[in-house]
Design a protein around this motif. Structure first.
Motif, short mmCIF file in Angstrom:
data_model
loop_
_atom_site.label_atom_id
_atom_site.label_comp_id
_atom_site.label_asym_id
_atom_site.label_seq_id
_atom_site.Cartn_x
_atom_site.Cartn_y
_atom_site.Cartn_z
N ARG A 170 -8.14 10.57 -1.87
CA ARG A 170 -8.43 9.86 -0.63
C ARG A 170 -7.30 8.91 -0.26
O ARG A 170 -6.93 8.80 0.92
N GLU A 171 -6.73 8.27 -1.26
CA GLU A 171 -5.62 7.36 -0.99
C GLU A 171 -4.44 8.12 -0.35
O GLU A 171 -3.77 7.59 0.54
N VAL A 172 -4.24 9.35 -0.79
CA VAL A 172 -3.18 10.17 -0.18
C VAL A 172 -3.49 10.42 1.29
O VAL A 172 -2.64 10.22 2.17
N HIS A 173 -4.71 10.84 1.57
CA HIS A 173 -5.08 11.09 2.95
C HIS A 173 -4.92 9.83 3.80
O HIS A 173 -4.42 9.89 4.92
N GLU A 174 -5.37 8.71 3.26
CA GLU A 174 -5.29 7.48 4.04
C GLU A 174 -3.84 7.09 4.31
O GLU A 174 -3.50 6.64 5.41
N ALA A 175 -2.97 7.27 3.30
CA ALA A 175 -1.57 6.90 3.50
C ALA A 175 -0.91 7.80 4.53
O ALA A 175 -0.13 7.34 5.36
N VAL A 176 -1.23 9.09 4.49
CA VAL A 176 -0.58 10.00 5.43
C VAL A 176 -1.13 9.81 6.84
O VAL A 176 -0.38 9.76 7.82
N LEU A 177 -2.45 9.67 6.94
CA LEU A 177 -3.04 9.56 8.27
C LEU A 177 -2.93 8.14 8.82
O LEU A 177 -3.06 7.93 10.03
N GLY A 178 -2.73 7.16 7.94
CA GLY A 178 -2.55 5.81 8.40
C GLY A 178 -3.85 5.11 8.81
O GLY A 178 -3.84 4.19 9.58
N ARG A 179 -4.97 5.57 8.26
CA ARG A 179 -6.23 4.86 8.52
C ARG A 179 -7.16 5.04 7.33
O ARG A 179 -7.01 5.96 6.53
N ASP A 180 -8.15 4.14 7.23
CA ASP A 180 -9.08 4.20 6.12
C ASP A 180 -10.13 5.28 6.35
O ASP A 180 -10.48 5.59 7.49
N LEU A 181 -10.60 5.86 5.28
CA LEU A 181 -11.63 6.90 5.35
C LEU A 181 -12.84 6.46 4.54
O LEU A 181 -12.71 5.76 3.53
N ASP A 182 -14.00 6.86 4.99
CA ASP A 182 -15.24 6.54 4.28
C ASP A 182 -15.29 7.30 2.97
O ASP A 182 -15.25 8.54 2.97
N PRO A 183 -15.38 6.60 1.83
CA PRO A 183 -15.37 7.29 0.54
C PRO A 183 -16.49 8.32 0.41
O PRO A 183 -16.26 9.42 -0.13
N ARG A 217 0.84 -1.21 0.00
CA ARG A 217 0.00 0.00 0.00
C ARG A 217 0.87 1.24 0.00
O ARG A 217 2.04 1.20 0.35
N MET A 218 0.26 2.36 -0.39
CA MET A 218 1.00 3.60 -0.39
C MET A 218 1.40 3.98 1.04
O MET A 218 0.60 3.86 1.97
N ALA A 219 2.63 4.43 1.21
CA ALA A 219 3.10 4.84 2.53
C ALA A 219 4.08 5.99 2.36
O ALA A 219 4.69 6.17 1.31
N LEU A 220 4.21 6.78 3.40
CA LEU A 220 5.12 7.93 3.38
C LEU A 220 6.57 7.45 3.35
O LEU A 220 6.97 6.59 4.14
N HIS A 221 7.34 8.05 2.46
CA HIS A 221 8.77 7.76 2.41
C HIS A 221 9.55 9.07 2.41
O HIS A 221 9.05 10.10 1.94
N ILE A 222 10.77 9.02 2.92
CA ILE A 222 11.63 10.19 2.86
C ILE A 222 13.01 9.77 2.34
O ILE A 222 13.48 8.67 2.63
N PRO A 223 13.64 10.61 1.53
CA PRO A 223 14.99 10.31 1.06
C PRO A 223 16.03 10.78 2.08
O PRO A 223 15.91 11.86 2.66
N LEU A 224 17.04 9.95 2.27
CA LEU A 224 18.15 10.29 3.17
C LEU A 224 19.46 10.15 2.40
O LEU A 224 19.55 9.42 1.42
N VAL A 225 20.46 10.87 2.87
CA VAL A 225 21.78 10.78 2.25
C VAL A 225 22.76 10.22 3.28
O VAL A 225 22.67 10.51 4.47
N ARG A 226 23.72 9.43 2.79
CA ARG A 226 24.70 8.84 3.69
C ARG A 226 25.85 9.82 3.89
O ARG A 226 26.37 10.40 2.93
#
Lengths: 234, 234
Positions: free
Chosen positions: B172-185, B25-34
């Motif tokens: 909605r998929e963006v909101h759900e991925a950021v908030l980490g829960r399902d939303l009523d369509p 599923r879509m999830a928040l990611h961040i880029p890091l540098v070594r």
DNA sequence: TCAAAAGTGTTTGAATTACACCCATGT
DNA sequence: ACATGGGTGTAATTCAAACACTTTTGA
């Protein structure tokens, strides 16, 4: 020769409540200091100054606040870092990046706090009736005002304006002064009680010419992720 | 000899959405540098670096972001200035005050943005499954995550994750991925429509194996006092 | 007994939630 | 036809505002 590195400074927008000169009602005031050198010599500006080498940012804010206004804050929170190259309005000047805090200071037993005695270069101004300010300080104050009023609606910062023990009418007066509008006493009471932010002391305030109001003290609070390190908890 | 003045740096917490390694599923990611030098050599850290002499703070954030990750943000906002003297964990080192921004980068036609090709020292990480980070960068990321999730509920930043045109299900998929829960369509649809933040394009998305959803584009936005100078409007 | 503020109760309407249901398309 | 997500309707619930009303004190 390379251009000199930007200099770091810390400034603070300080809020307190005092009776308005015109209406007599409580209104937001902020202390300003008069600049004694160029640029903007003679203009009013936010208290602040350079960051010491081994000093935390919030400690620097507290130190300048105490030095220039003889005040200690009951609430202190970082506002924003202002660093546009053009903000000194003098291209040749050393560039200054200001990390700005905003602070609340409490009334002491119902009276607004004083400033350094007899210093004509420090003075309280009505936050809604400011003179022209140096640099971009007007923008900064406007932003701090917006943050204060916004945060008042979902946070508990109103307690920082008054002492440890207070009546709900006093707390309501703080909200009304900050928000600039009257609030329904009945609904305000229920809103505060529902938030669990205050607890009754069991005492009442006597000496009023009407029914004695109950006294409350505030019960500590929720925290945001940074509050333990960087802010004085509300 | 006086201690050297604190050095100013600008770093950025960059968020994007990509499919999770584990759940898909879509999830928040961040880029890091070594980091390639001490201290914390070999550790992962936020992209950033020093401030140029004639460069706006947000421009510095954008420049480092582009240099190290080849990305351009669709949203950029100042997060906080971190300046505790102890934060480098090396008392002898030059003190660094970091002004940290947070940024969102959009998916390009449904795919998460790539990084510099073949550079093993830049990598995406799941925001909820990070490695140990250099300095106080873990604290910074946690604070940025808190701000993103808080702001998502009253603001319109979700649009910055996706392209110009989108369906409500994608939003909605963006909101759900950021908030980490399902939303009523159904309720999500009404919430978005009531906010007037989107306008229908009149087109629909074809090629799905069900009823074709309407396409929308976002309609620009309310502003906060600082948005015109310091932030990319949502 | 009256004024004035403290404090309580009640009504109303708006906003949020849950969930039943119909619609349009590909297979 | 039927499975699937798009999209609509609606009742239940919670929340905030407005305001009438009662209570307790000082004068």
């Amino acid at each position: 020769m390379p251009a000199p590195a930007p200099v770091l400074a810390v400034s603070t927008v300080i809020f307190s409540l005092r009776p308005s000169d015109t209406t007599g009602r409580m209104a937001l005031h902020i202390p300003l200091v008069r600049r004694i050198r160029e640029p903007f010599q003679g203009s009013w500006a936010l208290p602040g100054g350079p960051l010491e080498c081994d000093e935390d940012l919030s400690d620097a804010a507290r130190r300048h606040l105490l030095d220039t206004t003889a005040l200690s804050p009951t609430y202190l929170e970082q506002l924003y870092a202002f660093g546009a190259p053009s903000r000194s309005s003098d291209p040749a000047a050393v560039r200054v990046v200001s990390i700005v805090y905003w602070a609340l200071v409490a009334q002491v037993s119902g009276h607004a706090p004083a400033l350094v005695d007899g210093d004509p270069n420090v003075c309280w101004f009505d936050a809604d009736d400011l003179p022209d300010l140096a640099f971009d300080h007007r923008t900064i104050v406007d932003y701090a005002l917006w943050r204060l009023r916004t945060k008042m609606e979902y946070s508990r910062i109103a307690h920082a304006f008054i002492g440890d023990v207070f009546t709900l009418a006093q707390l309501r007066e703080v909200h009304e002064a900050v928000l600039g509008r009257d609030l329904d006493p009945a609904n305000f009471r229920r809103m505060i009680e529902a938030s669990d932010s205050v607890v009754p002391t069991g005492e009442v305030l006597t000496g009023t010419k009407h029914r004695p109001p109950k006294l409350y003290r505030y019960s500590p609070p929720e925290r945001s992720p940074l509050s333990e390190n960087n802010e004085i908890p509300v």
